[in-house]
Design an enzyme around this catalytic site. Structure first.
Site, PDB file in Angstrom:
ATOM      1  N   ASP A 150       0.871  -1.165   0.000  1.00 29.21           N
ATOM      2  CA  ASP A 150       0.000   0.000   0.000  1.00 29.21           C
ATOM      3  C   ASP A 150       0.917   1.227   0.000  1.00 29.21           C
ATOM      4  OD1 ASP A 150      -2.102   1.787   0.100  1.00 29.21           O
ATOM      5  OD2 ASP A 150      -3.218   0.655   1.592  1.00 29.21           O
TER       6      ASP A 150
HETATM    7  C1  NOJ Z   1      -4.069   3.918   0.095  1.00 30.15           C
HETATM    8  C2  NOJ Z   1      -5.200   2.946   0.132  1.00 30.15           C
HETATM    9  O1  NOJ Z   1      -5.188   2.223   1.356  1.00 30.15           O
HETATM   10  C3  NOJ Z   1      -5.193   1.966  -1.019  1.00 30.15           C
HETATM   11  O2  NOJ Z   1      -6.374   1.213  -0.986  1.00 30.15           O
HETATM   12  C4  NOJ Z   1      -5.040   2.682  -2.327  1.00 30.15           C
HETATM   13  O3  NOJ Z   1      -5.062   1.764  -3.388  1.00 30.15           O
HETATM   14  C5  NOJ Z   1      -3.735   3.471  -2.305  1.00 30.15           C
HETATM   15  N1  NOJ Z   1      -3.776   4.435  -1.224  1.00 30.15           N
HETATM   16  C6  NOJ Z   1      -3.481   4.195  -3.611  1.00 30.15           C
HETATM   17  O4  NOJ Z   1      -4.378   5.223  -3.760  1.00 30.15           O
END
Ligand code: NOJ
Length: 737
Positions: free
Chosen positions: A265
């Site tokens: 993430d």
């Molecule tokens: C953080 C989020 O937790 C995740 O789900 C997402 O894909 C990423 N940011 C990218 O935006």
């Protein structure tokens, strides 16, 4: 027309390419950067990294022109000309917004989920994206957690079905299929169990729950071919998920045979320091790599941890061969997606795909099929077409931004049909439709995630609440029917949007009570994605419309006037109030089960609405539950059949649900578990026989006693009906020898 590439062909290509790469270029290939296009200095920084060969993938570039421009830098200005892999959060559509994922789960229609994500994939691929960070398959049993909106709710069986369907929708027949993108189920694993429902907080999950509840949707997604997995932010039982070798290697690769690539993430590798797990950023890079992370999604506006890997090789802390494993996986993804054949897209063609009328039809149908009718006293709905006047009231009735919900950044607001617009377009000239906002919703709208400040937002239309409520009441008094649209705004739900209350935000409760006080018939449409606490306020009709997407208002109007019939069912248990949380149907029996209904002295233990619940404009009855055998051997399959009749006056869909209960065995099992469902259309008066198999897949579970999957020789009860309280029952034995 591209076709699936063979493993041999891919390996040969990647071998040759990797033979030419420097260690720095390899570290670059496994680094992904955000490109915030509206923040020029940040964009320049990231693009300089790209030109220097230090970036293999980008996210948050959502349009064909910029994707082509950046691809050109990768192909023409870097030493080896390796194209970029573009990923994005295409959660429920790109330009065409489908209803939010929890809504689609409420349709209990995996084919619809597949269709919706194939539309999203077509739009994404057309603009040059290769990969969606979706579906989110985290089980969510705590509605305080805002990301409940992105998943399929509380149940692993429904969650697994929706996970697999969405993967098929995104990826198509194979990785690299035309008009499709790589699917990245997330957040591996246990993110939905954030303590207190507080986003990003630790998750402490027993092995029993992990294997039986939280992991099954991931397994289903991988079995459906998902080619990417995103690691989660939080610590799982004390070890950060992104540095968790047991999760990312032992379970994911060794046990499940996952063949794709793992991404962190955003900034989660660096977070290994924040967790107090890694000593410094270099250690964070090493620990993520060692755990099994292939590609690092660098923190927004931040440096990657993987840039330190070449230095770590020099210091003898990791071998180049270990880095090669990750590089190979990322390059393989690029080859499969055809990037070395043609990295560019046709800008004109992209616009044509984004505006396809068929995509809007899918969005409207999906919104119709997602709505959940919770109350309809005296058959207030569907509304007659010859009403003289309708009052549409509430801050969410005419708000395009809220109608599409969170995780949509490319929508066309002018294209979005609000509930008010949908009703206006539906009724004839003889019906007067008037609107009153009533109150101001707290919070703002997302302006754009591309702004410097990710959470910078535009204000909402403001009204003086006291005057607004009075106006709404006056309007209600002179109207035949009131359609009240209340709920939570776009930024009150989603990532980083936990709530410590399930109340209607702002003064909406007061508005509702004042409108109810007029004595007019009120239809309450809830635009929300968690079970809100309406404090017992009573409207004759109540329907959950979720955040229904860009065609939401058209769908809602069809439902209100009977051109579509609600058939959705709740994908979560609806508690009476926040104090009951966590409350899910698949509970274990404990001491004094006959007291279970009174576990709280101040109120019933039961939910307001059970999991799987939803009404229709028709009525359904169930009869003749029968099993093909009264006993089976372990490993054998029996068939459960039931006759379902539509005894109503209109054709409608029913979601037939099958639950089981294992009476005793190697571990204690929940009182009920969903193990089969089918959404079927039934004409008025029609009876259909619906059958479900019950075999090893449905009857076995992961046993904490033996720490393995077991199928106990025991007695199973079967329950079939229209929700999780179904009372038609039968039982059978599983008998050895
Ligand atoms: C953080 C989020 O937790 C995740 O789900 C997402 O894909 C990423 N940011 C990218 O935006």
């Amino acid at each position: 027309m591209s076709k699936e590439k063979s493993d041999v062909e891919i390996k040969a290509f990647v071998d040759e390419l990797m033979g030419k790469m420097t260690l720095e270029e390899k570290a670059g290939q496994i680094t992904q950067y955000f490109n915030f296009l509206r923040v020029p200095e940040e964009s320049r920084r990231v693009e300089a990294e790209l030109a220097a060969g230090r970036c293999g993938s980008m996210l948050f570039v959502p349009n064909a022109e910029d994707i082509n421009r950046l691809q050109k830098i990768a192909v023409e200005q870097t030493r080896l000309g390796i194209p970029l892999l573009f990923g994005y959060d295409v959660i429920h559509g790109l330009r065409t917004a489908m209803p939010v994922p929890i809504a689609v789960a409420a349709s209990w229609d995996p084919d619809l989920a597949e269709e919706g994500q194939s539309v999203a994939a077509a739009e994404a691929r057309a603009v040059g994206l290769h990969w969606s960070f979706a579906p989110m398959v985290d089980i969510a049993r705590d509605p305080r957690w805002g990301r409940i909106i992105e998943g399929a709710g509380e149940d692993p069986y429904l969650g697994a079905a929706m996970a697999a369907a969405q993967v098929r929708g995104f990826q198509g027949a194979y990785v690299g299929a035309p008009d499709h993108v790589i699917s990245g189920p997330k957040h591996f694993a246990g993110y939905g169990a954030a303590i207190g429902g507080r986003d990003y907080d630790e998750a402490n999950i027993s092995d029993n729950e992990l294997w039986n509840v939280y992991l099954p949707p991931f397994k289903a997604a991988i079995d459906a071919g998902a080619y990417n997995i995103m690691s989660a932010y939080m610590g799982l039982n004390g070890v950060p998920a992104t540095g968790n070798k047991w999760l990312l290697s032992d379970v994911l690769r060794d046990t499940w045979g996952f063949k794709g690539f793992v991404v962190t993430d955003a900034g989660a590798a660096y977070d290994l320091c924040t967790h107090g797990y890694a000593a410094d950023v270099a250690d964070a890079g090493l620990r993520a790599l060692d755990a099994g992370v292939d590609l690092e999604m660098a923190p927004p506006f931040g440096e990657s941890a993987y840039r330190t890997l070449p230095q770590s090789v020099a210091e003898g802390k990791v071998s180049e061969a270990d880095i090669d494993i990750a590089v190979r996986r990322v390059l393989e993804a690029k080859v499969r997606m055809g990037l070395f054949d043609n990295p560019y897209v046709d800008v004109k063609e992209a616009e044509a795909v984004l505006t396809r009328p068929a995509h809007r039809d899918t969005a409207r149908r999906a919104a119709e099929r997602s709505a959940v009718l919770l109350r309809n006293d005296g058959d207030l709905l569907p509304l007659p077409r010859d009403l003289a006047s309708i009052a549409v009231i509430g801050p969410l009735a005419d708000s395009a931004r809220d109608t599409v919900g969170p995780w949509i950044f490319e929508q066309d607001d002018s294209e979005t049909v609000t509930v008010l617009a949908g009703i206006r377009a539906k009724v004839g000239a003889a019906t007067r439709v008037d609107y009153a906002q009533g109150v101001t919703l707290p919070g703002r709208y997302f302006k754009s995630i591309f702004e410097n400040d990710e959470h910078k937002q535009t204000p909402r239309p403001i009204v003086d609440d006291t005057i607004g409520i009075q106006r709404a009441v006056d309007l209600a008094r002179k109207s035949d029917v009131v359609v009240l649209v209340l709920g939570e705004g776009q930024v009150q739900i989603g990532e980083h949007a936990s709530r410590s209350s399930l109340d209607l935000p702002g003064r909406q409760q007061e508005l509702m009570d004042a409108v109810i006080g007029t004595g007019k018939p009120v239809v309450l449409l809830l635009m929300a994605a968690r079970p809100l606490d309406l404090k017992g306020s009573y409207t004759r009709a109540l329907m959950g419309i979720w955040y229904p997407g860009s065609q939401g208002g058209a769908a809602v109007a069809n439902l209100l006037f009977g051109d579509a019939v609600p058939g959705g069912k709740l994908p979560y248990t609806w508690p009476r109030n926040i104090g009951q949380i966590p409350l899910h149907y698949a509970q274990l029996k404990s001491h004094k089960p006959d007291w279970a209904a009174e576990r709280y002295w101040n109120e019933p233990n039961s939910p307001l609405y059970p999991f799987g619940y939803g009404l229709s404009y028709a009525r359904f009855s169930y009869a003749n539950l029968r099993l093909s055998a009264s006993a089976i051997a372990p490993g054998a399959t029996l068939t459960v059949s039931v006759d379902v009749t539509n005894s109503g006056k209109v054709g409608a869909d029913e979601v037939v649900q099958l639950y089981i209960h294992q009476r005793h065995g190697s571990s204690a099992r929940p009182v009920r578990l969903l193990k089969g469902f089918r959404r079927i259309p039934l004409a008025a008066g029609e009876t259909q026989t619906v059958s479900f198999p019950l075999g090893p897949d449905e009857l076995s579970h992961w046993s904490a006693a033996s720490r393995s999957v077991v199928l106990d020789a025991t007695t199973f009860d079967v329950f079939v009906g229209g929700d999780s309280t179904a009372d038609l029952t039968a039982s059978f034995d599983v008998r050895k020898g």
